[in-house]
Design an enzyme around this catalytic site. Structure first.
Site, PDB file in Angstrom:
ATOM      1  N   THR A  42       0.815  -1.202   0.000  1.00  0.00           N
ATOM      2  CA  THR A  42       0.000   0.000   0.000  1.00  0.00           C
ATOM      3  C   THR A  42       0.860   1.268   0.000  1.00  0.00           C
ATOM      4  OG1 THR A  42      -1.455  -1.267   1.351  1.00  0.00           O
ATOM      5  CG2 THR A  42      -1.871   1.090   1.333  1.00  0.00           C
ATOM      6  N   THR A 101      -3.211   0.378  -3.264  1.00  0.00           N
ATOM      7  CA  THR A 101      -2.368  -0.748  -2.871  1.00  0.00           C
ATOM      8  C   THR A 101      -2.475  -1.936  -3.811  1.00  0.00           C
ATOM      9  OG1 THR A 101      -1.874  -2.201  -0.998  1.00  0.00           O
ATOM     10  CG2 THR A 101      -4.185  -1.760  -1.410  1.00  0.00           C
ATOM     11  N   ASN A 130      -1.909  -4.664  -2.001  1.00  0.00           N
ATOM     12  CA  ASN A 130      -1.955  -5.412  -0.743  1.00  0.00           C
ATOM     13  C   ASN A 130      -0.530  -5.720  -0.298  1.00  0.00           C
ATOM     14  OD1 ASN A 130      -3.075  -6.433   1.542  1.00  0.00           O
ATOM     15  ND2 ASN A 130      -3.519  -8.448   0.699  1.00  0.00           N
ATOM     16  N   ASP A 151      -7.479 -10.059   1.801  1.00  0.00           N
ATOM     17  CA  ASP A 151      -8.146  -9.200   2.785  1.00  0.00           C
ATOM     18  C   ASP A 151      -9.532  -9.724   3.167  1.00  0.00           C
ATOM     19  OD1 ASP A 151      -6.170  -7.374   3.321  1.00  0.00           O
ATOM     20  OD2 ASP A 151      -6.896  -5.843   1.950  1.00  0.00           O
ATOM     21  N   SER A 160      -8.355  -1.784   5.693  1.00  0.00           N
ATOM     22  CA  SER A 160      -7.968  -0.922   6.812  1.00  0.00           C
ATOM     23  C   SER A 160      -7.498   0.447   6.337  1.00  0.00           C
ATOM     24  CB  SER A 160      -6.834  -1.574   7.612  1.00  0.00           C
ATOM     25  OG  SER A 160      -7.258  -2.802   8.129  1.00  0.00           O
ATOM     26  N   GLY A 218       0.276  -0.042   5.598  1.00  0.00           N
ATOM     27  CA  GLY A 218       0.680  -0.785   6.792  1.00  0.00           C
ATOM     28  C   GLY A 218      -0.326  -1.831   7.230  1.00  0.00           C
ATOM     29  N   GLY A 219      -1.193  -2.254   6.311  1.00  0.00           N
ATOM     30  CA  GLY A 219      -2.134  -3.331   6.623  1.00  0.00           C
ATOM     31  C   GLY A 219      -2.976  -2.984   7.830  1.00  0.00           C
TER      32      GLY A 219
HETATM   33  O1  DON Z   1      -6.729  -2.694   2.393  1.00  0.00           O
HETATM   34  C1  DON Z   1      -6.011  -3.088   3.298  1.00  0.00           C
HETATM   35  O2  DON Z   1      -6.300  -2.967   4.471  1.00  0.00           O
HETATM   36  C2  DON Z   1      -4.702  -3.748   2.950  1.00  0.00           C
HETATM   37  N1  DON Z   1      -4.809  -4.355   1.653  1.00  0.00           N
HETATM   38  C3  DON Z   1      -3.598  -2.746   3.014  1.00  0.00           C
HETATM   39  C4  DON Z   1      -2.252  -3.374   2.716  1.00  0.00           C
HETATM   40  C5  DON Z   1      -1.092  -2.572   3.150  1.00  0.00           C
HETATM   41  O3  DON Z   1      -1.221  -1.518   3.711  1.00  0.00           O
HETATM   42  C6  DON Z   1       0.244  -3.167   2.902  1.00  0.00           C
HETATM   43  N2  DON Z   1       1.275  -2.233   3.216  1.00  0.00           N
HETATM   44  N3  DON Z   1       2.098  -2.261   4.013  1.00  0.00           N
END
Ligand code: DON
Length: 541
Positions: A350, A368, A370, A392, A422, A442-443
């Protein structure tokens, strides 16, 4: 922690890769508005930051116009029409890695439609002018930076991922620090998007090639999936924290409800009196995090498919009852916290960038693939990487995904559904003017990263650069661990342990709680904070 924020009197861009930030600033200086600049940065990052910038992924764009109007453009990927609930389980019912690696992990990409919709409704500059810089960067190439080269060296997860797919290996693993990376196939794809419009990606030659590659490699996305994909506008969530209005991300993001719920638990608690970085304030905020993430595990999904009980989750009485259960001295173990009782409930890597332009329009975009480099696949002949956003979903409700999130039935896989996210682009206003624009990758840690940067500015009066650089922490209910970044004092850690926190050792986890990018409007001076955890750039004029 003593870097100065970037300053601008007219406009500001903060993005996670400097060449793309420069593209955005050039568009603003040439009279483009914040949406124009955002579209140009989005396409540029697809070239200069393939780790997360993309054509083959999706995301969210939050816009607040100077006149106060707001919109949230949802260009999140969708599950393909042939997707099914148990598609990632083996015959024994166990989760496979197919939601993470390779062709089958890919959701229907939304980025090109998202930028198309944003431009058509809110942009001023000609479409071609916003894509030209990206074409130039792909065709002429750019020097591979230290950070980029480090993400690809042998032994890294990215290297292992990309090595499995010949086209990705050929394009990304043959260049080293200082080499010029050219991407002629990507330049050709971008040129088609420039000349034929976003529709080419969904119905034209690009769509046909993508669908054919999917079919040849066991992927699920068909021409029908691409034709049916639409980006949509949703109404942003709004709430208040102290003297600020908070405008943030609605479902299918879980982030906006998370931010508003956690701010609601903190408001009036006096937690901030203990001071930034104190054990007492970290404890209190971590307890608020734990409670929100318990709700996240149960109630959230795509609002087009499930009813997300947003009103109840944000009801001040409900939030007060969650706050009342926080013990200021001791941890409440996560097993004792369930998703809150809402009363009757009808179940039915992301990247982020911010732009404020000279008129006061503000845009925050998180988009992102992902995971870093997505599912690892570069589409042969088209030059872009594909996402692994299908991870996700709750591929097996009740079991952890890549971010160790436990998620429920509301986020189970269904054809055409958007996976819960997120990502939390957020804007704060004060006296009717934009005060703060922020967001992060950051997931699962995104929401807590965004929360803490808001608290650092609003409650702890840090300037925006200190606010983004300041050490952060993360709790997501399950696993019942408090993750601490480096920089939190050992004495503080000892006190937190004494309160009952299980501290995740730095070594065993990626020790970064999101890379947050932010802009603060300080009485007419725009201050840009580029997170020192990455190679971001803030620049204004
Ligand atoms: O949408 C989400 O929550 C995740 N796909 C975000 C992934 C993400 O931030 C990866 N980066 N570090």
């Amino acid at each position: 922690m003593a870097r100065q924020p970037a300053l601008g009197q007219h406009a500001m861009v903060v993005a996670q890769e400097p060449l793309a930030a420069d593209v955005g600033l050039a568009v603003l200086k040439a009279g483009g508005n914040a949406v124009d600049a955002a579209v140009a940065v989005g396409f540029a990052l697809a070239v200069t930051y393939p780790f997360a910038g993309n054509l083959g992924g999706g995301g969210f764009m939050l816009v607040r116009s100077a006149d106060g109007r707001t919109t949230f453009i949802d260009f999140r990927e969708k599950a393909p029409l042939s997707a099914s609930r148990n598609m990632y389980l083996d015959t024994g019912g166990k989760l496979t890695k197919d939601s993470i690696v390779g062709w089958r992990a890919c959701g229907v990409p939304g980025s090109v439609r998202g930028f198309g919709l944003a431009h058509q409704k809110y942009g001023h500059k000609p479409w071609a002018e916003l894509i030209d810089p990206a074409i130039q960067l792909a065709a002429a190439g750019y020097p591979v930076t230290y950070q980029f080269s480090q993400s690809l060296i042998a032994g890294t997860n990215s290297n292992k991922l990309l090595s499995q797919f010949p086209e990705s290996k050929r394009i990304f693993l043959s260049s080293h620090y200082g080499d010029t990376l050219t991407q002629p196939e990507l330049a050709a794809t971008l040129t088609r998007i420039r000349d034929k419009g976003p529709g080419d990606f969904y119905e034209g030659e690009i769509a046909h090639k993508l669908a054919a590659a999917m079919e040849a490699n066991g992927g699920l996305i068909t021409l029908d999936d691409l034709k049916q994909y639409q980006a949509v506008e949703r109404t942003p969530l709004r709430g208040h924290y102290r003297d600020y209005e908070v405008i943030t991300s609605p479902p299918p993001s879980s982030g906006g409800i998370g931010i508003l719920q956690m701010l609601g638990m903190l408001d009036g608690s006096g937690y901030e009196k203990a001071g930034a970085g104190s054990a007492a304030s970290i404890h209190y905020v971590a307890e608020a995090m734990r409670r929100f993430y318990a709700d996240r595990s149960e109630y959230f999904g795509d609002p087009d498919f499930v009813k997300v009980p947003g009103t109840k989750l944000l009801d001040p009485r409900y939030i007060s009852s969650r706050r009342a259960s926080i013990d200021v001295q001791h941890v409440t173990p996560s097993q004792q916290i369930r998703p809150g009782n809402l009363g009757p409930y009808e179940s039915t890597e992301t990247t982020h960038f911010n732009i404020v332009d000279s008129e006061g329009n503000a845009v925050a975009v998180t988009y992102t693939l992902n995971g870093g480099y997505g599912n690892g696949v570069t589409v042969p002949g088209l030059g872009f990487l594909l996402n692994n956003e299908m991870d996700d979903f709750a591929a097996k409700p009740g079991e952890e995904n890549m971010f160790h999130l436990i998620q429920g039935e509301a986020n189970a896989i269904q054809p055409g559904k958007r996976p819960l996210s997120s990502m939390t682009p957020t804007i704060l206003t004060h006296d009717g003017k934009v005060f703060m624009v922020l967001g992060a990758p950051g997931g699962s840690r995104i929401i807590n990263g965004v929360l803490q940067v808001i608290l650092n500015v609003v409650d702890f009066h840090m300037n925006v650069q200190d606010a983004v650089d300041w050490p952060r922490f993360h709790h997501q209910w399950m696993p019942d661990q408090l993750y601490l970044e480096k920089g939190i004092s050992p004495d503080t850690v000892a006190i937190l342990r004494g309160m009952g926190h299980k501290i995740a050792p730095y070594e065993n986890t990626n020790p970064v709680v999101a890379r947050v990018e932010a802009i603060v409007n300080d009485n007419g001076w725009l201050q840009g904070g580029a997170d020192g955890r990455g190679n971001a750039k803030a620049e204004g004029y």
